[in-house]
Motif scaffolding. Structure first.
Motif, PDB file in Angstrom:
ATOM      1  N   THR A  10     -18.882  32.888  21.447  1.00  0.00           N
ATOM      2  CA  THR A  10     -17.427  32.685  21.405  1.00  0.00           C
ATOM      3  C   THR A  10     -16.753  33.516  20.316  1.00  0.00           C
ATOM      4  O   THR A  10     -15.535  33.638  20.318  1.00  0.00           O
ATOM      5  N   LYS A  14     -13.394  35.472  24.014  1.00  0.00           N
ATOM      6  CA  LYS A  14     -12.252  34.624  23.659  1.00  0.00           C
ATOM      7  C   LYS A  14     -11.448  34.293  24.911  1.00  0.00           C
ATOM      8  O   LYS A  14     -11.516  34.980  25.913  1.00  0.00           O
ATOM      9  N   ASN A  15     -10.688  33.227  24.821  1.00  0.00           N
ATOM     10  CA  ASN A  15      -9.775  32.817  25.901  1.00  0.00           C
ATOM     11  C   ASN A  15     -10.490  32.544  27.217  1.00  0.00           C
ATOM     12  O   ASN A  15      -9.962  32.794  28.283  1.00  0.00           O
ATOM     13  N   ARG A  16     -11.714  32.066  27.133  1.00  0.00           N
ATOM     14  CA  ARG A  16     -12.453  31.706  28.338  1.00  0.00           C
ATOM     15  C   ARG A  16     -13.451  30.620  28.000  1.00  0.00           C
ATOM     16  O   ARG A  16     -14.185  30.727  27.020  1.00  0.00           O
ATOM     17  N   GLU A  17     -13.459  29.591  28.816  1.00  0.00           N
ATOM     18  CA  GLU A  17     -14.450  28.540  28.644  1.00  0.00           C
ATOM     19  C   GLU A  17     -15.732  28.991  29.335  1.00  0.00           C
ATOM     20  O   GLU A  17     -15.752  29.233  30.539  1.00  0.00           O
TER      21      GLU A  17
END
Length: 81
Positions: A10, A14-17
């Protein structure tokens, strides 16, 4: 181990699960340079040595694959002791 791997990933994704089985390469989330950073992280964090012949995308494409690969390396180290 899972949390350590997620924490490392992470920092770059970024900006993604991210899910355990997400293929980070097929999703275009990382590149080959990242793979080398990941290899160095795994070697340092888990005190393992990753040989050139083990640099297969399959070993590093998902959290589950990374954990499986590291576990195998750790088991081998234990067997050798």
């Amino acid at each position: 181990m899972r949390q350590k791997i997620y924490s490392f990933l992470t920092r770059y994704i970024k900006n993604r699960e991210l899910k355990d089985d997400d293929n980070i390469f097929d999703l275009g989330l990382v590149n080959s340079l990242f793979t080398m950073q990941l290899v160095m992280y795994l070697e340092n964090e888990f005190h393992i040595t990753i040989h050139n012949k083990e640099l297969d995308w399959e070993n590093f494409k998902s959290v589950n694959n990374i954990m499986s690969f590291v576990n195998k390396k750790l088991e081998k180290i234990q067997e050798e002791r």
